[in-house]
Design an enzyme around this catalytic site. Structure first.
Site, short mmCIF file in Angstrom:
data_model
loop_
_atom_site.label_atom_id
_atom_site.label_comp_id
_atom_site.label_asym_id
_atom_site.label_seq_id
_atom_site.Cartn_x
_atom_site.Cartn_y
_atom_site.Cartn_z
N PHE A 11 0.83 -1.21 0.00
CA PHE A 11 0.00 0.00 0.00
C PHE A 11 0.86 1.25 0.00
CE2 PHE A 11 -3.85 2.43 1.52
CZ PHE A 11 -4.67 2.02 0.49
N VAL A 148 5.43 -2.57 -17.31
CA VAL A 148 6.21 -2.03 -18.44
C VAL A 148 5.58 -0.72 -18.90
CG1 VAL A 148 7.12 -2.46 -20.75
CG2 VAL A 148 6.74 -4.37 -19.20
N LYS A 221 12.26 -4.12 -17.62
CA LYS A 221 11.06 -4.00 -18.45
C LYS A 221 11.27 -4.70 -19.81
CE LYS A 221 9.84 0.16 -15.99
NZ LYS A 221 10.15 1.58 -15.84
N1 HSE Z 1 11.41 4.39 -11.70
C1 HSE Z 1 10.57 4.01 -12.79
C2 HSE Z 1 10.70 5.07 -13.88
C3 HSE Z 1 9.16 3.89 -12.29
O1 HSE Z 1 11.30 6.12 -13.63
O2 HSE Z 1 10.25 4.85 -14.99
C4 HSE Z 1 8.24 3.12 -13.19
O3 HSE Z 1 8.65 1.80 -13.38
#
Ligand code: HSE
Length: 331
Positions: A11, A148, A221
């Site tokens: 959360f 992603v 990702k």
């Molecule tokens: N830290 C990541 C970004 C957050 O800046 O894209 C989302 O995955």
């Protein structure tokens, strides 16, 4: 009306975003015939459980004022194991070294035949095959659009809209923090350290921002895409990664003088997964600024398709989670 009992496990910013979005979209969900009743909310310290439905507004209020969701000293894992429900919304923080509690939560959810919707990249970047196989054997849905590119609709675009196409390659910007830093360094001619501090203030950077600036978050990702779209069996250790920490304001200015920008570009195809800073022409579709993410797909039938969106943020990420939830029950 279909009544779906769900838990929110984790959360922080994303979990709270999900609670806000469920409150905000209650009527729309109702008109689709869906009643999502959250029977448990768990943070890292405590839980609140109610089979009749947790009062999400009250939990948000308590989390905001006291930093804790409730009084029950029970973990997310115990909730998944012991509380009867259909859907686990897994929003614990990403741990890409071990998969963290998220990995156990997902494995247990499938073994208890509960569907999983998640924003947690760690378990997928490490154990995608195992998770997907267990989900399938258990007859459970496993959706992870939020992992992603946050709100940028990529996995569902490929799965639903571009279905029937072969995806030849995907390249793009998959880390909002790096994109923000590079954009602002160019605009302000300021140092990398200063712009990283700004990105952290925006709340989009990972807890350990090394994961962002060294390209590891983007690599995770790409691994999710490699496994889910290209059927590979990769982990983030298979990705050639170069980050942005050595890029100077001078390099950006030199690029700008030639009508280029420097972007941290991720690329995945059947035989290549790579993240590295690249020169991109200023008017190229990948040259999006600020915290935006972008993905450019090469497909066999539709040709090139480009999608741009917000890759991070509480409500934006919750948007992807909501669409995953709806797609499970619409199917
Ligand atoms: N830290 C990541 C970004 C957050 O800046 O894209 C989302 O995955």
């Amino acid at each position: 009306m279909k009544r779906i009992k769900a838990s929110i496990i984790g959360f922080g910013s994303v979990g709270q975003g999900v609670a806000r979005v469920l409150l905000r979209k209650k009527e729309e969900l109702s008109s689709m015939g869906l009643d999502i009743t959250v029977v448990a909310v768990v943070d890292s310290k405590a839980a609140v459980i109610d089979q009749e439905g947790v009062d999400l507004a009250m939990v948000l209020e308590r989390k905001g004022s006291e930093g804790i969701v409730g009084d029950e000293r029970i973990t997310g894992h115990d909730v998944i194991r012991n509380i009867e429900h259909d859907l686990v919304i897994e929003t614990t923080p990403t741990n890409i070294d071990t998969g963290g509690v998220g990995l156990q939560n997902m494995l247990t959810a499938f073994s208890k035949k509960r569907h999983v919707v998640t924003s947690n990249k760690g378990p997928l970047a490490l154990k995608y095959r195992e998770l997907a196989a267990l989900a399938e054997r258990s007859g459970c849905a496993f959706r992870f659009e939020a992992t992603v590119g946050g709100a940028m609709p990529l996995l569902s675009l490929i799965r639903d809209t571009l279905t029937g196409n072969d995806i030849i390659s995907i390249e793009g910007i998959f880390n909002g923090t790096c994109n923000y830093i590079l954009t602002r360094m160019m605009e302000e001619h300021a140092t990398y350290e200063l712009m990283l501090a700004e990105a952290q203030e925006l709340g989009i950077a990972e807890k350990d921002p090394t994961y962002d600036v060294e390209g590891i978050d983007a690599a995770c990702k790409l691994v999710i895409l490699a496994n889910a779209i290209f059927g590979m069996n990769a982990t983030y250790k298979d990705v050639h990664v170069t980050g942005i920490s050595r890029i100077t304001p001078e390099a950006l200015m030199l690029a700008e003088a030639d009508n280029y920008v420097i972007k941290l570009i991720g690329e995945v195809s059947k035989n290549r997964i790579q993240v590295a800073p690249r020169l991109v022409p200023i008017d190229h579709p990948l040259a999006v600024g600020g915290t935006l993410n972008v993905a450019s797909l090469q497909t066999d039938l539709a040709g090139p398709v480009v999608v741009v969106g917000r890759g991070a943020g509480s409500i934006e990420t919750a948007s992807a989670i909501l669409s995953d939830i709806i797609s499970i029950y619409k199917d």
